[in-house]
Design a protein around this motif. Structure first.
Motif, short mmCIF file in Angstrom:
data_model
loop_
_atom_site.label_atom_id
_atom_site.label_comp_id
_atom_site.label_asym_id
_atom_site.label_seq_id
_atom_site.Cartn_x
_atom_site.Cartn_y
_atom_site.Cartn_z
N LEU A 14 0.45 -1.20 -0.13
CA LEU A 14 -0.11 0.15 -0.21
C LEU A 14 1.29 1.51 -0.24
O LEU A 14 0.45 2.11 -0.62
CB LEU A 14 -0.90 -0.03 1.38
N PHE A 15 1.83 1.60 1.17
CA PHE A 15 2.44 2.19 1.28
C PHE A 15 3.32 2.66 -0.86
O PHE A 15 3.56 3.52 -1.03
CB PHE A 15 3.51 1.98 1.86
N SER A 20 3.47 5.69 -5.88
CA SER A 20 3.25 5.49 -7.21
C SER A 20 2.46 6.31 -7.78
O SER A 20 2.31 6.96 -8.55
CB SER A 20 3.40 3.89 -7.51
N PHE A 21 1.70 6.50 -7.66
CA PHE A 21 0.20 7.52 -7.33
C PHE A 21 0.84 9.08 -7.18
O PHE A 21 -0.40 9.57 -8.05
CB PHE A 21 -0.69 7.48 -6.72
N LYS A 29 2.61 13.87 -14.76
CA LYS A 29 1.32 13.94 -15.39
C LYS A 29 1.71 15.36 -15.69
O LYS A 29 1.00 16.08 -17.07
CB LYS A 29 -0.24 13.98 -14.86
N GLY A 30 2.41 16.40 -15.04
CA GLY A 30 2.63 17.55 -15.63
C GLY A 30 2.07 18.77 -15.41
O GLY A 30 0.84 18.96 -14.71
#
Length: 60
Positions: A14-15, A20-21, A29-30
């Motif tokens: 989960l960490f 990563s998210f 995404k920028g």
């Protein structure tokens, strides 16, 4: 494997998913996409400021 081992592995997974998210959202995404989304609320104002053409006028 004990319950504690499974719980530890699940916590690490989960960490890693959370990190990563965050990386994907703010780095990959920028800024370009965020700037475009932030300016969506001003789209109507820009259209209202443009003068009406003869075809768009109400009474002509």
């Amino acid at each position: 494997m004990t319950y504690a081992d499974i719980h530890s592995i699940y916590t690490v997974i989960l960490f890693v998913a959370f990190i990563s998210f965050v990386v994907w959202t703010f780095i990959i995404k920028g800024k370009k996409d965020f700037d475009q989304a932030a300016n969506l609320v001003f789209g109507d104002e820009q259209q209202k400021q443009q003068p009406k053409t003869k075809q768009e006028s109400d009474h002509e």
